[in-house]
Design a protein around this motif. Structure first.
Motif, PDB file in Angstrom:
ATOM      1  N   PHE B  34      75.002  68.320  22.880  1.00  0.00           N
ATOM      2  CA  PHE B  34      74.922  67.448  24.048  1.00  0.00           C
ATOM      3  C   PHE B  34      73.456  67.148  24.377  1.00  0.00           C
ATOM      4  CE2 PHE B  34      79.304  68.345  25.477  1.00  0.00           C
ATOM      5  CZ  PHE B  34      79.552  69.539  24.806  1.00  0.00           C
ATOM      6  N   TYR B  36      71.670  65.966  28.000  1.00  0.00           N
ATOM      7  CA  TYR B  36      71.788  65.648  29.415  1.00  0.00           C
ATOM      8  C   TYR B  36      70.449  65.109  29.903  1.00  0.00           C
ATOM      9  CZ  TYR B  36      76.271  68.047  30.208  1.00  0.00           C
ATOM     10  OH  TYR B  36      77.601  68.421  30.210  1.00  0.00           O
ATOM     11  N   LEU B  46      75.427  63.467  31.759  1.00  0.00           N
ATOM     12  CA  LEU B  46      75.557  63.462  30.310  1.00  0.00           C
ATOM     13  C   LEU B  46      75.052  62.146  29.729  1.00  0.00           C
ATOM     14  CD1 LEU B  46      76.751  65.090  27.897  1.00  0.00           C
ATOM     15  CD2 LEU B  46      78.840  63.753  28.220  1.00  0.00           C
ATOM     16  N   LYS B  49      77.129  63.011  23.435  1.00  0.00           N
ATOM     17  CA  LYS B  49      77.626  64.267  22.885  1.00  0.00           C
ATOM     18  C   LYS B  49      78.106  64.056  21.452  1.00  0.00           C
ATOM     19  CE  LYS B  49      82.104  63.398  25.044  1.00  0.00           C
ATOM     20  NZ  LYS B  49      83.020  63.769  26.151  1.00  0.00           N
ATOM     21  N   PHE B  51      80.759  65.840  18.637  1.00  0.00           N
ATOM     22  CA  PHE B  51      81.784  66.845  18.350  1.00  0.00           C
ATOM     23  C   PHE B  51      82.119  66.893  16.867  1.00  0.00           C
ATOM     24  CE2 PHE B  51      83.532  68.812  22.184  1.00  0.00           C
ATOM     25  CZ  PHE B  51      82.670  68.252  23.098  1.00  0.00           C
ATOM     26  N   PHE B  90      67.519  67.363  28.552  1.00  0.00           N
ATOM     27  CA  PHE B  90      67.937  68.697  28.120  1.00  0.00           C
ATOM     28  C   PHE B  90      68.927  68.570  26.966  1.00  0.00           C
ATOM     29  CE2 PHE B  90      66.125  71.253  31.466  1.00  0.00           C
ATOM     30  CZ  PHE B  90      66.045  70.377  32.542  1.00  0.00           C
ATOM     31  N   ARG B  94      77.253  73.976  22.421  1.00  0.00           N
ATOM     32  CA  ARG B  94      78.441  74.767  22.735  1.00  0.00           C
ATOM     33  C   ARG B  94      78.961  75.355  21.433  1.00  0.00           C
ATOM     34  NH1 ARG B  94      83.831  72.272  25.424  1.00  0.00           N
ATOM     35  NH2 ARG B  94      84.405  71.799  23.276  1.00  0.00           N
ATOM     36  N   ASN B  98      83.789  77.246  26.786  1.00  0.00           N
ATOM     37  CA  ASN B  98      83.220  76.104  27.494  1.00  0.00           C
ATOM     38  C   ASN B  98      81.804  76.345  27.981  1.00  0.00           C
ATOM     39  OD1 ASN B  98      86.499  75.644  28.598  1.00  0.00           O
ATOM     40  ND2 ASN B  98      85.396  74.155  27.363  1.00  0.00           N
ATOM     41  N   MET B  99      81.156  77.409  27.480  1.00  0.00           N
ATOM     42  CA  MET B  99      79.801  77.693  27.927  1.00  0.00           C
ATOM     43  C   MET B  99      78.799  76.900  27.106  1.00  0.00           C
ATOM     44  SD  MET B  99      79.572  81.678  28.883  1.00  0.00           S
ATOM     45  CE  MET B  99      80.102  82.268  27.279  1.00  0.00           C
ATOM     46  N   LEU B 100      77.771  76.422  27.778  1.00  0.00           N
ATOM     47  CA  LEU B 100      76.683  75.711  27.117  1.00  0.00           C
ATOM     48  C   LEU B 100      75.425  76.568  27.124  1.00  0.00           C
ATOM     49  CD1 LEU B 100      77.016  72.130  28.676  1.00  0.00           C
ATOM     50  CD2 LEU B 100      77.906  72.949  26.492  1.00  0.00           C
ATOM     51  N   PHE B 102      71.388  75.849  26.962  1.00  0.00           N
ATOM     52  CA  PHE B 102      70.464  74.736  27.125  1.00  0.00           C
ATOM     53  C   PHE B 102      69.104  75.055  26.538  1.00  0.00           C
ATOM     54  CE2 PHE B 102      72.483  71.627  29.927  1.00  0.00           C
ATOM     55  CZ  PHE B 102      73.579  72.333  30.386  1.00  0.00           C
ATOM     56  N   GLY B 103      68.420  73.997  26.100  1.00  0.00           N
ATOM     57  CA  GLY B 103      67.020  74.121  25.745  1.00  0.00           C
ATOM     58  C   GLY B 103      66.155  74.102  26.993  1.00  0.00           C
TER      59      GLY B 103
END
Lengths: 114, 112
Positions: B34, B36, B46, B49, B51, B90, B94, B98-100, B102-103
């Motif tokens: 993703f 953001y 967002l 993304k 997948f 950002f 994942r 459902n946890m992300l 982040f950088g």
């Protein structure tokens, strides 16, 4: 439109105070998250919840607790605020499982602990 | 545990310049990726993304990102930036659930 709201945009507290940050979402999302955002560190997950009364620790849970008594509401609690908890706090929500492709974020609460 | 690196912390460009923001992750299995964006005073939203399928993903406002599995990268690009693209960007990954993760974020300033 998904709406995630946070109780305060700005908050100033004193060291040792108990602090409550509230988050409400109106999309019937199962998952709710609390992050803190610090310059250069991005967003770090504090706690998340995938159902009422369920919670899981994230990467930095120390000094924090959470409460989820209703599906739409997720509270972050600082039991005894300290200056190193001065930060921007972001709440997010998403559907559970494969529907949870996107997290929706609230506007953030900038907390200053003096 | 997986991690996400954004090597550019601050980027300053003039309007109409091309943009590429780097994002690398460390995880050998299947990932969802993703980008953001956080405009000044606004909440995170967002941009795009990935997948599965076509590794070149198009998002809102003319942004695109390319997933290169062999390089563990998901760089964000825009051919011609505008002053309104000034924001913090950002990258997130994942791995499961459902946890992300982040950088650290990249602050982009576009000079008019």
């Amino acid at each position: 439109d998904v709406k995630v709201t946070q109780s305060s945009r700005y908050l100033v507290k004193r060291t040792g105070e108990k602090v409550f940050l509230e988050c409400v979402q109106d999309m019937d999302h199962e998952n709710m998250f609390w992050y803190r955002q610090d310059p250069g560190l991005g967003l770090r997950l504090i706690y998340f919840s995938y159902d009422v009364k369920m919670k899981e620790k994230g990467d930095i849970p120390e000094g924090y607790s959470v409460s989820r008594e209703k599906k739409e509401r997720f509270s972050l609690i600082l039991e005894s605020a300290s200056t190193n908890q001065t930060s921007m706090y972001l709440c997010a929500s998403s559907f559970f499982g494969l529907r949870g492709n996107e997290q929706f974020f609230g506007p953030g609460t900038r907390l200053t602990v003096l | 545990a997986q991690s996400v690196s954004q090597h550019n912390h601050h980027v300053i460009l003039s309007e109409a310049a091309s943009l590429e923001l780097g994002c690398n992750y460390s995880y050998g299995g299947t990932v969802n990726l993703f980008w953001y964006v956080q405009y000044p005073g606004q909440h995170l939203q967002l941009l795009l993304k990935y997948f599965s399928g076509d590794p070149l993903v198009k998002g809102i406002k003319g942004f695109e990102a390319e997933f290169i599995k062999s390089k563990f990268s998901f760089n964000l690009r825009k051919p011609s930036v505008q002053w309104s693209d000034t924001a913090e960007y950002f990258c997130a990954v994942r791995v499961a659930g459902n946890m992300l993760t982040f950088g650290g974020g990249t602050r982009l300033m576009v000079k008019p």
